[in-house]
Write a protein that holds these residues in place. Structure first.
Motif, PDB file in Angstrom:
ATOM      1  N   ASP A  16       8.105  19.674  15.641  1.00  0.00           N
ATOM      2  CA  ASP A  16       7.305  18.893  16.596  1.00  0.00           C
ATOM      3  C   ASP A  16       6.900  17.539  16.014  1.00  0.00           C
ATOM      4  O   ASP A  16       5.853  16.994  16.359  1.00  0.00           O
ATOM      5  N   CYS A  17       7.724  16.987  15.141  1.00  0.00           N
ATOM      6  CA  CYS A  17       7.419  15.712  14.494  1.00  0.00           C
ATOM      7  C   CYS A  17       7.076  14.648  15.547  1.00  0.00           C
ATOM      8  O   CYS A  17       7.743  14.535  16.586  1.00  0.00           O
ATOM      9  N   THR A  18       6.044  13.866  15.265  1.00  0.00           N
ATOM     10  CA  THR A  18       5.590  12.834  16.218  1.00  0.00           C
ATOM     11  C   THR A  18       5.641  11.434  15.618  1.00  0.00           C
ATOM     12  O   THR A  18       4.980  10.519  16.103  1.00  0.00           O
ATOM     13  N   ARG A  19       6.421  11.231  14.582  1.00  0.00           N
ATOM     14  CA  ARG A  19       6.446   9.927  13.898  1.00  0.00           C
ATOM     15  C   ARG A  19       6.961   8.797  14.793  1.00  0.00           C
ATOM     16  O   ARG A  19       6.546   7.658  14.629  1.00  0.00           O
ATOM     17  N   GLU A  39      12.395   3.478  13.307  1.00  0.00           N
ATOM     18  CA  GLU A  39      12.757   4.902  13.325  1.00  0.00           C
ATOM     19  C   GLU A  39      13.551   5.274  12.079  1.00  0.00           C
ATOM     20  O   GLU A  39      13.373   6.368  11.521  1.00  0.00           O
ATOM     21  N   ILE A  40      14.412   4.381  11.638  1.00  0.00           N
ATOM     22  CA  ILE A  40      15.130   4.619  10.382  1.00  0.00           C
ATOM     23  C   ILE A  40      14.131   4.678   9.224  1.00  0.00           C
ATOM     24  O   ILE A  40      14.208   5.563   8.356  1.00  0.00           O
ATOM     25  N   ASN A  41      13.171   3.760   9.227  1.00  0.00           N
ATOM     26  CA  ASN A  41      12.171   3.728   8.160  1.00  0.00           C
ATOM     27  C   ASN A  41      11.292   4.974   8.176  1.00  0.00           C
ATOM     28  O   ASN A  41      10.883   5.468   7.118  1.00  0.00           O
ATOM     29  N   ALA A  42      10.988   5.495   9.362  1.00  0.00           N
ATOM     30  CA  ALA A  42      10.118   6.665   9.470  1.00  0.00           C
ATOM     31  C   ALA A  42      10.727   7.897   8.831  1.00  0.00           C
ATOM     32  O   ALA A  42      10.012   8.778   8.347  1.00  0.00           O
ATOM     33  N   CYS A  43      12.055   7.971   8.818  1.00  0.00           N
ATOM     34  CA  CYS A  43      12.750   9.115   8.225  1.00  0.00           C
ATOM     35  C   CYS A  43      13.221   8.846   6.800  1.00  0.00           C
ATOM     36  O   CYS A  43      13.827   9.722   6.189  1.00  0.00           O
TER      37      CYS A  43
END
Length: 225
Positions: free
Chosen positions: A15-18, A125-129
């Motif tokens: 349920d990741c919300t990043r 989004e790339i940075n968040a992962c």
């Protein structure tokens, strides 16, 4: 509290919300296709595999549907055929969790864990992962990046300069801590259909990676195309 070490960083929760944009898309897909995985896609293969294969993000009808990287679409067909040919997996076809498929000394992941709109994640989004990717890179001997965006995510995860490590098919880069990065064009349907990437080309890149993890191929100097 101290910051967690790289080795303590886990995969994102279901349920990741990043990333709000990706969360919204996941919810929409679950409504339209309730049988799809439609959640962050975990890496597949042994955590201590010496070869780490990095793609960009789950595809709508591939990993996003099945819950396994590169499974369920055309790009995955060529990838798993190549892995099987090189002795890196137990079968040439990946169906999904529960099919008994095993990877040997190899792990597959994506730089972004969730399906992005239009199959194109944005930089945030790339940075968040990126922390998840950095943790996955840590135990690997050889990292094989499929496509320029995956390559850039790997370079960023290691805190390196892109100007010193430019993407190019079959280009080899020396990394800190004795690791090696090898680039390949992505095994996408478009690249396959246009002939930019052929099965023979992909096989040669994986054969080189296998020689390196076996200790029979020395890393070559970083080169730019």
């Amino acid at each position: 509290m101290p910051e967690p070490s790289v080795s303590q960083i886990r995969q994102p929760p279901p349920d990741c919300t990043r990333c709000p944009r990706l969360v919204s898309l996941r919810k929409h897909v679950r409504t339209e296709r309730p049988n799809y995985h439609a959640a962050p896609v975990q890496a597949f293969g042994p955590a201590d595999g010496r070869l780490l294969v990095v793609g960009l993000a789950p595809g709508m009808h591939g990993a996003n549907a099945t819950g396994r990287p590169f499974t369920g679409d055309r790009s995955g067909q060529l990838l798993f055929e190549t892995l099987y040919r090189q002795g890196l997996c137990s079968a040439p076809v990946s169906v999904g969790p529960g099919d008994g498929l095993q990877l040997h000394d190899c792990r597959i992941t994506n730089a972004v864990k969730c399906l992005p709109p239009g199959n194109r994640p944005v930089a945030a989004e790339i940075n968040a992962c990126n922390a998840f990717l950095r943790a996955e890179i840590e135990p690997a001997t050889v990292v094989l990046a499929l496509g320029g965006l995956a390559h850039n995510a790997v370079v960023r995860a290691l805190g390196l300069r892109r100007a010193d490590h430019r993407f190019g098919h079959d280009i080899v880069h020396r990394l800190p801590a004795g690791q090696t990065l090898i680039d390949s064009y992505h095994c996408s349907r478009y690249n396959i259909n246009t002939g930019r990437l052929t099965p023979a080309m992909l096989n040669r890149v994986f054969a080189r990676a296998c020689r390196m993890i076996a200790g029979n191929g020395l890393p070559e100097p970083s080169m730019t195309p």
